[in-house]
Design a protein around this motif. Structure first.
Motif, PDB file in Angstrom:
ATOM      1  N   PHE A 188       0.827  -1.200   0.000  1.00 33.16           N
ATOM      2  CA  PHE A 188       0.000   0.000   0.000  1.00 33.16           C
ATOM      3  C   PHE A 188       0.864   1.255   0.000  1.00 33.16           C
ATOM      4  CE2 PHE A 188      -2.708  -3.314   1.773  1.00 33.16           C
ATOM      5  CZ  PHE A 188      -3.862  -3.149   1.020  1.00 33.16           C
ATOM      6  N   PRO A 189       0.351   2.357  -0.550  1.00 37.54           N
ATOM      7  CA  PRO A 189       1.142   3.593  -0.634  1.00 37.54           C
ATOM      8  C   PRO A 189       1.415   4.185   0.741  1.00 37.54           C
ATOM      9  CG  PRO A 189      -1.137   3.989  -1.297  1.00 37.54           C
ATOM     10  CD  PRO A 189      -0.986   2.502  -1.170  1.00 37.54           C
ATOM     11  N   GLU A 190       2.546   4.844   0.847  1.00 38.12           N
ATOM     12  CA  GLU A 190       2.921   5.468   2.111  1.00 38.12           C
ATOM     13  C   GLU A 190       1.913   6.569   2.473  1.00 38.12           C
ATOM     14  OE1 GLU A 190       7.044   7.040   3.981  1.00 38.12           O
ATOM     15  OE2 GLU A 190       6.349   8.146   2.210  1.00 38.12           O
ATOM     16  N   LYS A 191       1.564   6.635   3.753  1.00 38.24           N
ATOM     17  CA  LYS A 191       0.622   7.644   4.222  1.00 38.24           C
ATOM     18  C   LYS A 191       1.125   8.217   5.543  1.00 38.24           C
ATOM     19  CE  LYS A 191      -4.313   8.395   5.172  1.00 38.24           C
ATOM     20  NZ  LYS A 191      -5.666   7.752   5.256  1.00 38.24           N
ATOM     21  N   VAL A 204       1.138   6.220   9.064  1.00 41.20           N
ATOM     22  CA  VAL A 204      -0.093   5.430   9.200  1.00 41.20           C
ATOM     23  C   VAL A 204      -0.338   4.591   7.940  1.00 41.20           C
ATOM     24  CG1 VAL A 204      -1.191   6.987  10.862  1.00 41.20           C
ATOM     25  CG2 VAL A 204      -1.472   7.393   8.401  1.00 41.20           C
ATOM     26  N   THR A 205       0.736   4.255   7.250  1.00 37.84           N
ATOM     27  CA  THR A 205       0.626   3.432   6.054  1.00 37.84           C
ATOM     28  C   THR A 205      -0.042   2.099   6.388  1.00 37.84           C
ATOM     29  OG1 THR A 205       2.661   4.413   5.193  1.00 37.84           O
ATOM     30  CG2 THR A 205       1.896   2.347   4.164  1.00 37.84           C
ATOM     31  N   LYS A 206      -0.990   1.699   5.558  1.00 36.40           N
ATOM     32  CA  LYS A 206      -1.706   0.448   5.793  1.00 36.40           C
ATOM     33  C   LYS A 206      -0.754  -0.738   5.686  1.00 36.40           C
ATOM     34  CE  LYS A 206      -5.395  -2.410   3.755  1.00 36.40           C
ATOM     35  NZ  LYS A 206      -5.728  -3.087   5.003  1.00 36.40           N
ATOM     36  N   LYS A 207      -0.808  -1.624   6.683  1.00 33.13           N
ATOM     37  CA  LYS A 207       0.002  -2.838   6.646  1.00 33.13           C
ATOM     38  C   LYS A 207      -0.626  -3.845   5.685  1.00 33.13           C
ATOM     39  CE  LYS A 207       1.771  -2.373  11.385  1.00 33.13           C
ATOM     40  NZ  LYS A 207       3.172  -2.128  10.968  1.00 33.13           N
ATOM     41  N   THR A 208       0.216  -4.694   5.142  1.00 34.11           N
ATOM     42  CA  THR A 208      -0.246  -5.706   4.191  1.00 34.11           C
ATOM     43  C   THR A 208      -0.326  -7.053   4.877  1.00 34.11           C
ATOM     44  OG1 THR A 208       0.778  -4.517   2.350  1.00 34.11           O
ATOM     45  CG2 THR A 208       0.206  -6.831   1.988  1.00 34.11           C
ATOM     46  N   ASP A 209      -1.512  -7.626   4.887  1.00 28.07           N
ATOM     47  CA  ASP A 209      -1.734  -8.934   5.513  1.00 28.07           C
ATOM     48  C   ASP A 209      -2.502  -9.806   4.516  1.00 28.07           C
ATOM     49  OD1 ASP A 209      -1.797 -10.954   7.451  1.00 28.07           O
ATOM     50  OD2 ASP A 209      -3.743 -10.286   8.207  1.00 28.07           O
ATOM     51  N   ILE A 242      -0.643  -0.243  -6.281  1.00 30.03           N
ATOM     52  CA  ILE A 242      -1.970  -0.820  -6.449  1.00 30.03           C
ATOM     53  C   ILE A 242      -2.704  -0.029  -7.520  1.00 30.03           C
ATOM     54  CG2 ILE A 242      -4.218  -1.145  -5.336  1.00 30.03           C
ATOM     55  CD1 ILE A 242      -2.719  -1.862  -2.781  1.00 30.03           C
ATOM     56  N   VAL A 243      -3.163  -0.731  -8.556  1.00 31.01           N
ATOM     57  CA  VAL A 243      -3.768  -0.051  -9.702  1.00 31.01           C
ATOM     58  C   VAL A 243      -5.269  -0.291  -9.798  1.00 31.01           C
ATOM     59  CG1 VAL A 243      -1.640  -0.033 -11.041  1.00 31.01           C
ATOM     60  CG2 VAL A 243      -3.173  -2.016 -11.189  1.00 31.01           C
ATOM     61  N   HIS A 244      -5.792  -1.216  -9.009  1.00 34.50           N
ATOM     62  CA  HIS A 244      -7.233  -1.457  -9.063  1.00 34.50           C
ATOM     63  C   HIS A 244      -7.687  -2.101  -7.768  1.00 34.50           C
ATOM     64  CE1 HIS A 244     -10.995  -1.700 -11.362  1.00 34.50           C
ATOM     65  NE2 HIS A 244     -11.215  -2.832 -10.722  1.00 34.50           N
ATOM     66  N   THR A 245      -8.890  -1.739  -7.341  1.00 34.83           N
ATOM     67  CA  THR A 245      -9.518  -2.320  -6.157  1.00 34.83           C
ATOM     68  C   THR A 245     -10.868  -2.900  -6.559  1.00 34.83           C
ATOM     69  OG1 THR A 245      -8.460  -0.670  -4.722  1.00 34.83           O
ATOM     70  CG2 THR A 245     -10.319  -1.900  -3.812  1.00 34.83           C
ATOM     71  N   PHE A 246     -11.040  -4.184  -6.338  1.00 35.98           N
ATOM     72  CA  PHE A 246     -12.302  -4.850  -6.652  1.00 35.98           C
ATOM     73  C   PHE A 246     -13.239  -4.733  -5.443  1.00 35.98           C
ATOM     74  CE2 PHE A 246      -9.056  -6.923  -9.203  1.00 35.98           C
ATOM     75  CZ  PHE A 246      -9.637  -6.921 -10.470  1.00 35.98           C
ATOM     76  N   LYS A 247     -14.424  -4.174  -5.691  1.00 31.22           N
ATOM     77  CA  LYS A 247     -15.388  -3.932  -4.618  1.00 31.22           C
ATOM     78  C   LYS A 247     -16.734  -4.545  -4.989  1.00 31.22           C
ATOM     79  CE  LYS A 247     -13.216   0.581  -3.690  1.00 31.22           C
ATOM     80  NZ  LYS A 247     -13.449   2.042  -3.549  1.00 31.22           N
ATOM     81  N   GLY A 248     -17.750  -4.275  -4.190  1.00 31.70           N
ATOM     82  CA  GLY A 248     -19.106  -4.683  -4.518  1.00 31.70           C
ATOM     83  C   GLY A 248     -19.504  -6.054  -4.020  1.00 31.70           C
ATOM     84  N   HIS A 249     -18.570  -6.796  -3.434  1.00 33.61           N
ATOM     85  CA  HIS A 249     -18.907  -8.113  -2.896  1.00 33.61           C
ATOM     86  C   HIS A 249     -19.165  -8.003  -1.389  1.00 33.61           C
ATOM     87  CE1 HIS A 249     -14.517  -7.602  -2.729  1.00 33.61           C
ATOM     88  NE2 HIS A 249     -14.592  -8.242  -1.571  1.00 33.61           N
ATOM     89  N   GLN A 250     -19.681  -9.075  -0.823  1.00 37.44           N
ATOM     90  CA  GLN A 250     -19.974  -9.111   0.610  1.00 37.44           C
ATOM     91  C   GLN A 250     -19.108 -10.167   1.285  1.00 37.44           C
ATOM     92  OE1 GLN A 250     -24.173  -9.594   1.392  1.00 37.44           O
ATOM     93  NE2 GLN A 250     -24.768  -8.188  -0.235  1.00 37.44           N
ATOM     94  N   GLY A 251     -18.508  -9.803   2.393  1.00 37.44           N
ATOM     95  CA  GLY A 251     -17.711 -10.742   3.168  1.00 37.44           C
ATOM     96  C   GLY A 251     -16.282 -10.871   2.658  1.00 37.44           C
ATOM     97  N   ASP A 252     -15.414 -11.395   3.507  1.00 40.86           N
ATOM     98  CA  ASP A 252     -14.024 -11.619   3.140  1.00 40.86           C
ATOM     99  C   ASP A 252     -13.926 -12.655   2.022  1.00 40.86           C
ATOM    100  OD1 ASP A 252     -13.037  -9.865   5.089  1.00 40.86           O
ATOM    101  OD2 ASP A 252     -13.001 -11.438   6.614  1.00 40.86           O
TER     102      ASP A 252
END
Length: 287
Positions: A188-191, A204-209, A242-252
């Protein structure tokens, strides 16, 4: 079979469906009819949390740090990881002998086994001979004690690079040709944000898990679980972002599968989702 509620591992080869359960049984079903291929299930030592197939091999693994390797549907050998624990494993903070193999990857005649306690053991596939170990157990100043971070998902890129997901610590990358190891702390990008409380800038950069990951062309696609948002991300290995985020689904999303230019995800609420991956190349062309 009476119930599938205790079955938690599945794998398929040309004509057989393999299912492993929590009472250490390996079932073999005909792929077409689903009829049992053996009158009595194979009894293994320790419940099965994962199954991997490769050519004429089937590998069963899970709790107890034991790996059962079958060839041509006959047990070839059993690996006991306890015989090859890191020397410093007992230094891990709050170590309670919780032993679990999380993933197995087969590559160029070698079997890579990732472990809940922060190490990767490598064995010769043909006979189970121990080859080497990658040990990430170390003292971490942030926490003030020795940590063995969970190493989970593993995937191969360009038939050369093995990517291992480390618990809240990004990726360990192994070059299978040179043996060189590198570390990507986060995708994730530095924040950086200013904190009035401490009167200073805070990272506060998001950690990758990463929970599951697959490679599509030059993109690393991954899911997380128990995150703030259950998104699926596409990381461009060329631009390193990160060039794309897939959304619109429910649950992990707990499983990811590739089929041509499509990605299928299985969510924790038992729903299947499908995404068109050509959007990734379209995004790259537009930049």
């Amino acid at each position: 079979h009476d119930s599938f509620d205790t079955y938690n591992a599945i794998a398929v080869n040309d004509d057989t469906l393999y299912i492993g359960n929590r009472v250490a049984q390996l079932l073999r079903l005909d792929k077409q009819s689903l009829a049992s291929k053996r009158a009595v299930p194979e009894e293994l030592d320790g419940w099965i949390s994962g199954l991997t197939t490769y050519q004429d091999y089937v590998i069963a693994y899970g709790e107890g740090d034991r790996i059962s390797v079958f060839k041509d549907d006959q047990l070839l050998y059993v690996i006991d990881e306890k015989e090859h624990y890191p020397d410093n494993i007992d230094q891990i903070h709050d170590y309670d002998d919780y032993n679990r193999i999380d993933a197995v990857c087969l590559h160029h005649g070698l079997l890579y086994a990732t472990n809940f306690r922060g190490f990767i053991n490598v064995y010769a596939l043909e006979d189970g001979r121990f080859i080497k170990q990658i040990n990430t157990i170390k003292y971490e100043e942030e926490w003030g004690y020795v940590v063995g971070r969970h190493i989970g998902a593993v995937s191969v890129y360009q038939e050369r690079y093995l990517y291992f997901a480390i618990d809240y610590n990004g990726l360990l990358v192994l070059d299978s040709e040179t043996g060189a190891i590198s570390h990507i702390a986060t995708l994730f990008p530095e924040k950086i944000e200013y904190s009035k409380l401490f009167d200073e800038n805070i990272d506060v950069t998001k950690k990758t898990d990463i929970y599951k990951m697959v490679f599509y062309r030059h993109f690393l696609i991954f899911s997380e679980v128990n995150a703030l948002h259950p998104f699926v991300y596409a990381y461009d290995l060329q631009s390193k972002q990160i060039v794309h985020t897939f959304k619109g689904h429910q649950g992990d999303i707990t499983e990811l599968f590739l089929h041509g230019d499509h990605l299928t995800g299985l969510s924790c609420d038992s729903r299947l989702y499908r995404w068109d991956l050509t959007v990734l190349e379209q995004n790259s062309a537009a930049e």
